[in-house]
Scaffold this active site. Structure first.
Site, short mmCIF file in Angstrom:
data_model
loop_
_atom_site.label_atom_id
_atom_site.label_comp_id
_atom_site.label_asym_id
_atom_site.label_seq_id
_atom_site.Cartn_x
_atom_site.Cartn_y
_atom_site.Cartn_z
CB CYS A 86 -0.99 -0.04 1.16
SG CYS A 86 -2.41 1.06 0.96
CG HIS A 194 -3.35 -3.68 3.57
ND1 HIS A 194 -2.34 -3.02 4.26
CD2 HIS A 194 -4.01 -2.72 2.91
CE1 HIS A 194 -2.40 -1.72 4.03
NE2 HIS A 194 -3.41 -1.51 3.20
CD GLU A 196 -0.68 -5.56 6.14
OE1 GLU A 196 -1.13 -4.40 6.20
OE2 GLU A 196 -0.35 -6.12 5.07
#
Length: 217
Positions: A86, A194, A196
């Site tokens: 990002c 994302h 994570e």
């Protein structure tokens, strides 16, 4: 050592630390942006998401000049693995470690949702654990995710298998539906989704953990 960078405005470094340290049992260090060098035993640099310097001027444009980035550029140019997510992707393009730019989303709105993606190429360390054309779902959350490059650059990206991840239904106007690209040497990867935030089935799926694990196997 997994070196996770932290700028003023970074907000995903703890998520990434949890993924690598708690779930994947890796040695992790969070590196403050004013540091001038990475740990000598670094095997992966992660530039996590957030809003470095409040995204003032242009997303990633100020962070690119942080002291630590000089050593990240050196590390990448020597073949070290770098993952930018990002805002990290935006910092990589501003640092010229990846080609192109990330512009404001085509609808001029911040987008935050689960996004269907397609694995475009697997002949790289980052997505080798997936199958080509496999569909996965990861969260996205960005205002400036609209990937743009000139036609010559786009042609080169396709020829060299540098387009690694694409959107199934393009949410932001990115050319070629691009959600993530790597450099020609395939040691630097930037993506808008994302991984994570998709690391445990309890919170919706662990398809992102597969990506992160492949970088420490």
């Amino acid at each position: 050592m997994i070196a996770i960078l932290q700028f003023l405005g970074t907000n995903c470094e703890r998520d990434m630390q949890y993924a690598y340290q708690t779930l994947l049992k890796q040695e992790v260090a969070i590196i403050w942006h004013k540091e001038k060098s990475l740990p000598s035993n670094t095997k992966l640099v992660v530039i996590p998401g957030g809003f470095s310097y409040g995204d003032y001027l242009r997303s990633g444009a100020i962070a690119r000049f942080a002291p630590i980035m000089q050593d990240v550029i050196r590390y990448a140019n020597q073949g070290g693995l770098v993952l930018g997510i990002c805002n990290g992707f935006q910092i990589l393009t501003e640092s010229k470690l990846l080609p192109g730019v990330l512009k404001r989303n085509i609808n001029l709105s911040f987008i935050s949702k689960q996004q269907n993606l397609i694995i475009a190429n697997t002949d790289n360390k980052f997505l080798s654990a997936y199958n080509k054309n496999q569909k996965i779902t990861l969260p996205i959350a960005h205002a400036d995710g609209n990937y743009f490059a000139d036609s010559k650059t786009l042609e080169s990206l396709e020829e060299n298998h540098q387009i690694l991840l694409t959107y199934e239904d393009n949410p932001n106007g990115s050319l070629k539906n691009i959600a993530g690209i790597c450099n020609k040497e395939k040691n630097v990867f930037g993506l808008m989704p994302h991984p994570e935030r998709a690391i445990e089935k309890l919170i919706g799926g662990d398809q992102g953990l597969i990506m992160l694990k492949s970088l420490c196997d």
